[in-house]
Design a protein around this motif. Structure first.
Motif, PDB file in Angstrom:
ATOM      1  N   ILE A 124    -125.929  13.475 110.848  1.00 54.57           N
ATOM      2  CA  ILE A 124    -127.377  13.366 111.069  1.00 54.57           C
ATOM      3  C   ILE A 124    -128.072  14.620 110.552  1.00 54.57           C
ATOM      4  O   ILE A 124    -129.085  14.525 109.850  1.00 54.57           O
ATOM      5  CB  ILE A 124    -127.687  13.132 112.566  1.00 54.57           C
ATOM      6  CG1 ILE A 124    -127.266  11.722 112.959  1.00 54.57           C
ATOM      7  CG2 ILE A 124    -129.170  13.360 112.856  1.00 54.57           C
ATOM      8  CD1 ILE A 124    -127.288  11.468 114.443  1.00 54.57           C
ATOM      9  N   ASP A 125    -127.536  15.797 110.892  1.00 59.57           N
ATOM     10  CA  ASP A 125    -128.136  17.049 110.414  1.00 59.57           C
ATOM     11  C   ASP A 125    -128.185  17.084 108.892  1.00 59.57           C
ATOM     12  O   ASP A 125    -129.191  17.496 108.299  1.00 59.57           O
ATOM     13  CB  ASP A 125    -127.360  18.250 110.950  1.00 59.57           C
ATOM     14  CG  ASP A 125    -127.555  18.461 112.440  1.00 59.57           C
ATOM     15  OD1 ASP A 125    -128.580  18.000 112.988  1.00 59.57           O
ATOM     16  OD2 ASP A 125    -126.673  19.084 113.066  1.00 59.57           O
ATOM     17  N   LYS A 126    -127.111  16.655 108.257  1.00 62.21           N
ATOM     18  CA  LYS A 126    -127.038  16.633 106.787  1.00 62.21           C
ATOM     19  C   LYS A 126    -128.106  15.701 106.218  1.00 62.21           C
ATOM     20  O   LYS A 126    -128.827  16.063 105.283  1.00 62.21           O
ATOM     21  CB  LYS A 126    -125.644  16.181 106.360  1.00 62.21           C
ATOM     22  CG  LYS A 126    -125.449  16.085 104.866  1.00 62.21           C
ATOM     23  CD  LYS A 126    -124.050  15.582 104.544  1.00 62.21           C
ATOM     24  CE  LYS A 126    -123.945  15.235 103.076  1.00 62.21           C
ATOM     25  NZ  LYS A 126    -122.707  14.520 102.771  1.00 62.21           N
ATOM     26  N   LYS A 127    -128.220  14.505 106.782  1.00 65.56           N
ATOM     27  CA  LYS A 127    -129.202  13.528 106.289  1.00 65.56           C
ATOM     28  C   LYS A 127    -130.632  14.025 106.487  1.00 65.56           C
ATOM     29  O   LYS A 127    -131.493  13.813 105.641  1.00 65.56           O
ATOM     30  CB  LYS A 127    -129.014  12.170 106.983  1.00 65.56           C
ATOM     31  CG  LYS A 127    -127.714  11.485 106.680  1.00 65.56           C
ATOM     32  CD  LYS A 127    -127.676  10.968 105.278  1.00 65.56           C
ATOM     33  CE  LYS A 127    -126.399  10.194 105.031  1.00 65.56           C
ATOM     34  NZ  LYS A 127    -126.220   9.862 103.639  1.00 65.56           N
ATOM     35  N   VAL A 128    -130.887  14.690 107.610  1.00 69.06           N
ATOM     36  CA  VAL A 128    -132.225  15.230 107.867  1.00 69.06           C
ATOM     37  C   VAL A 128    -132.585  16.284 106.830  1.00 69.06           C
ATOM     38  O   VAL A 128    -133.693  16.282 106.290  1.00 69.06           O
ATOM     39  CB  VAL A 128    -132.328  15.806 109.305  1.00 69.06           C
ATOM     40  CG1 VAL A 128    -133.564  16.670 109.472  1.00 69.06           C
ATOM     41  CG2 VAL A 128    -132.339  14.675 110.310  1.00 69.06           C
ATOM     42  N   LEU A 129    -131.647  17.165 106.543  1.00 72.23           N
ATOM     43  CA  LEU A 129    -131.896  18.196 105.528  1.00 72.23           C
ATOM     44  C   LEU A 129    -132.172  17.566 104.159  1.00 72.23           C
ATOM     45  O   LEU A 129    -133.077  17.992 103.431  1.00 72.23           O
ATOM     46  CB  LEU A 129    -130.725  19.172 105.437  1.00 72.23           C
ATOM     47  CG  LEU A 129    -130.568  20.119 106.621  1.00 72.23           C
ATOM     48  CD1 LEU A 129    -129.288  20.937 106.482  1.00 72.23           C
ATOM     49  CD2 LEU A 129    -131.775  21.027 106.762  1.00 72.23           C
ATOM     50  N   ILE A 174    -147.267   7.139 115.308  1.00 76.35           N
ATOM     51  CA  ILE A 174    -146.753   7.051 113.933  1.00 76.35           C
ATOM     52  C   ILE A 174    -146.208   8.400 113.476  1.00 76.35           C
ATOM     53  O   ILE A 174    -145.139   8.470 112.866  1.00 76.35           O
ATOM     54  CB  ILE A 174    -147.827   6.513 112.975  1.00 76.35           C
ATOM     55  CG1 ILE A 174    -148.099   5.036 113.307  1.00 76.35           C
ATOM     56  CG2 ILE A 174    -147.398   6.672 111.517  1.00 76.35           C
ATOM     57  CD1 ILE A 174    -149.282   4.428 112.569  1.00 76.35           C
ATOM     58  N   GLU A 175    -146.902   9.465 113.788  1.00 75.81           N
ATOM     59  CA  GLU A 175    -146.416  10.803 113.416  1.00 75.81           C
ATOM     60  C   GLU A 175    -145.084  11.104 114.103  1.00 75.81           C
ATOM     61  O   GLU A 175    -144.171  11.651 113.501  1.00 75.81           O
ATOM     62  CB  GLU A 175    -147.451  11.882 113.745  1.00 75.81           C
ATOM     63  CG  GLU A 175    -148.607  11.940 112.784  1.00 75.81           C
ATOM     64  CD  GLU A 175    -148.198  12.099 111.320  1.00 75.81           C
ATOM     65  OE1 GLU A 175    -147.337  12.957 111.011  1.00 75.81           O
ATOM     66  OE2 GLU A 175    -148.726  11.350 110.490  1.00 75.81           O
ATOM     67  N   GLN A 176    -144.996  10.729 115.361  1.00 74.20           N
ATOM     68  CA  GLN A 176    -143.757  10.963 116.100  1.00 74.20           C
ATOM     69  C   GLN A 176    -142.605  10.172 115.488  1.00 74.20           C
ATOM     70  O   GLN A 176    -141.514  10.700 115.300  1.00 74.20           O
ATOM     71  CB  GLN A 176    -143.941  10.564 117.561  1.00 74.20           C
ATOM     72  CG  GLN A 176    -142.727  10.794 118.427  1.00 74.20           C
ATOM     73  CD  GLN A 176    -142.921  10.283 119.832  1.00 74.20           C
ATOM     74  OE1 GLN A 176    -143.307   9.131 120.018  1.00 74.20           O
ATOM     75  NE2 GLN A 176    -142.656  11.130 120.806  1.00 74.20           N
ATOM     76  N   GLN A 177    -142.861   8.914 115.166  1.00 79.81           N
ATOM     77  CA  GLN A 177    -141.813   8.046 114.638  1.00 79.81           C
ATOM     78  C   GLN A 177    -141.387   8.408 113.219  1.00 79.81           C
ATOM     79  O   GLN A 177    -140.334   7.967 112.760  1.00 79.81           O
ATOM     80  CB  GLN A 177    -142.257   6.582 114.687  1.00 79.81           C
ATOM     81  CG  GLN A 177    -142.440   6.054 116.085  1.00 79.81           C
ATOM     82  CD  GLN A 177    -141.169   6.158 116.912  1.00 79.81           C
ATOM     83  OE1 GLN A 177    -140.108   5.729 116.496  1.00 79.81           O
ATOM     84  NE2 GLN A 177    -141.277   6.757 118.093  1.00 79.81           N
ATOM     85  N   THR A 178    -142.187   9.183 112.528  1.00 80.87           N
ATOM     86  CA  THR A 178    -141.837   9.591 111.163  1.00 80.87           C
ATOM     87  C   THR A 178    -141.483  11.070 111.082  1.00 80.87           C
ATOM     88  O   THR A 178    -141.262  11.593 109.990  1.00 80.87           O
ATOM     89  CB  THR A 178    -142.985   9.263 110.180  1.00 80.87           C
ATOM     90  OG1 THR A 178    -144.186   9.896 110.623  1.00 80.87           O
ATOM     91  CG2 THR A 178    -143.204   7.757 110.080  1.00 80.87           C
ATOM     92  N   ASN A 179    -141.395  11.736 112.206  1.00 82.72           N
ATOM     93  CA  ASN A 179    -141.010  13.141 112.256  1.00 82.72           C
ATOM     94  C   ASN A 179    -139.483  13.219 112.197  1.00 82.72           C
ATOM     95  O   ASN A 179    -138.793  12.731 113.091  1.00 82.72           O
ATOM     96  CB  ASN A 179    -141.543  13.773 113.545  1.00 82.72           C
ATOM     97  CG  ASN A 179    -141.172  15.217 113.688  1.00 82.72           C
ATOM     98  OD1 ASN A 179    -140.014  15.582 113.588  1.00 82.72           O
ATOM     99  ND2 ASN A 179    -142.170  16.043 113.945  1.00 82.72           N
ATOM    100  N   THR A 180    -138.964  13.837 111.145  1.00 85.61           N
ATOM    101  CA  THR A 180    -137.515  13.862 110.950  1.00 85.61           C
ATOM    102  C   THR A 180    -136.783  14.547 112.095  1.00 85.61           C
ATOM    103  O   THR A 180    -135.707  14.104 112.502  1.00 85.61           O
ATOM    104  CB  THR A 180    -137.150  14.539 109.613  1.00 85.61           C
ATOM    105  OG1 THR A 180    -137.744  15.837 109.567  1.00 85.61           O
ATOM    106  CG2 THR A 180    -137.616  13.714 108.436  1.00 85.61           C
ATOM    107  N   LYS A 181    -137.348  15.607 112.627  1.00 87.36           N
ATOM    108  CA  LYS A 181    -136.686  16.309 113.737  1.00 87.36           C
ATOM    109  C   LYS A 181    -136.637  15.434 114.991  1.00 87.36           C
ATOM    110  O   LYS A 181    -135.635  15.397 115.698  1.00 87.36           O
ATOM    111  CB  LYS A 181    -137.389  17.629 114.030  1.00 87.36           C
ATOM    112  CG  LYS A 181    -137.167  18.668 112.948  1.00 87.36           C
ATOM    113  CD  LYS A 181    -137.879  19.962 113.253  1.00 87.36           C
ATOM    114  CE  LYS A 181    -137.674  20.955 112.105  1.00 87.36           C
ATOM    115  NZ  LYS A 181    -138.432  22.172 112.292  1.00 87.36           N
ATOM    116  N   TYR A 182    -137.724  14.731 115.261  1.00 86.71           N
ATOM    117  CA  TYR A 182    -137.781  13.839 116.419  1.00 86.71           C
ATOM    118  C   TYR A 182    -136.747  12.718 116.271  1.00 86.71           C
ATOM    119  O   TYR A 182    -135.995  12.423 117.209  1.00 86.71           O
ATOM    120  CB  TYR A 182    -139.184  13.251 116.592  1.00 86.71           C
ATOM    121  CG  TYR A 182    -139.272  12.224 117.688  1.00 86.71           C
ATOM    122  CD1 TYR A 182    -139.379  12.618 119.016  1.00 86.71           C
ATOM    123  CD2 TYR A 182    -139.250  10.861 117.400  1.00 86.71           C
ATOM    124  CE1 TYR A 182    -139.443  11.676 120.038  1.00 86.71           C
ATOM    125  CE2 TYR A 182    -139.323   9.916 118.412  1.00 86.71           C
ATOM    126  CZ  TYR A 182    -139.421  10.328 119.720  1.00 86.71           C
ATOM    127  OH  TYR A 182    -139.480   9.390 120.722  1.00 86.71           O
TER     128      TYR A 182
END
Length: 178
Positions: A68-73, A141-149
């Protein structure tokens, strides 16, 4: 608990198991204690397998979180460096906002959504919330598209699955050794 002779401690990761023929105690990192009474030698022989399985569960969870960390980066880098990717994300946000507004502004669609047995309760609650406060749409929408969230939500699911798997394994072991 009184030991009549020295128990054999086994330490693997964050799990400590003390074994003697009549009793077994397992202390996990969460502090839960499992007790099996009248443990047989056959159950004692299963302890290494249980510990090995616990280690596999832990490793799988760690690997999943690392992925997950790799994909987020990768996603963050793509959004930073690729205008087309940012534009696609904005289009998706706009489409979602349009769809949500369409549902909450059309009373018939709104009621159908609330009465739909296939729609999860969390989504029904969301519709009620944004119907009462339409400005919540943008926040959602911002929350659902926030990669960290998103990453934290996925990691939380992984941790819950890990905990459930460990608990189920230990409870099964204890149950089988009674």
């Amino acid at each position: 608990m009184k030991f009549y002779y020295s128990p054999t401690p086994v330490l693997i990761g964050v799990l400590i198991v003390f074994v003697q023929p009549q009793n077994a105690l397992a202390f996990s990192s969460t502090g839960s204690v499992k007790v099996a009474e009248a443990i047989s030698p056959a159950c004692s022989a299963k302890i290494p397998t249980v510990l090995s399985t616990l280690e596999k569960i832990r490793k799988q969870a760690e690997n999943a979180e690392a992925e997950i960390d790799k994909k987020v980066l990768e996603l963050q880098a793509r959004l930073t460096n690729d205008k087309k990717a940012r534009d696609e994300l904005e289009n998706l946000k706009n489409q979602l906002k349009k769809q949500l507004l369409e549902v909450i502004n059309d009373e018939q669609k709104y009621q159908q959504a609330l009465e739909n047995p296939n729609l999860p309760q969390s989504q029904k609650d969301l519709l009620r919330k944004i119907k009462a406060k339409p400005e919540e749409i943008d926040k959602y929408i911002e929350q659902q598209t926030n990669t960290k969230y998103i990453a934290e939500q996925q990691k939380l699911r992984i941790r819950n699955i890990r905990k459930e798997s460990e608990t189920k394994l230990l409870e099964g072991f204890v149950q089988n050794c009674k």
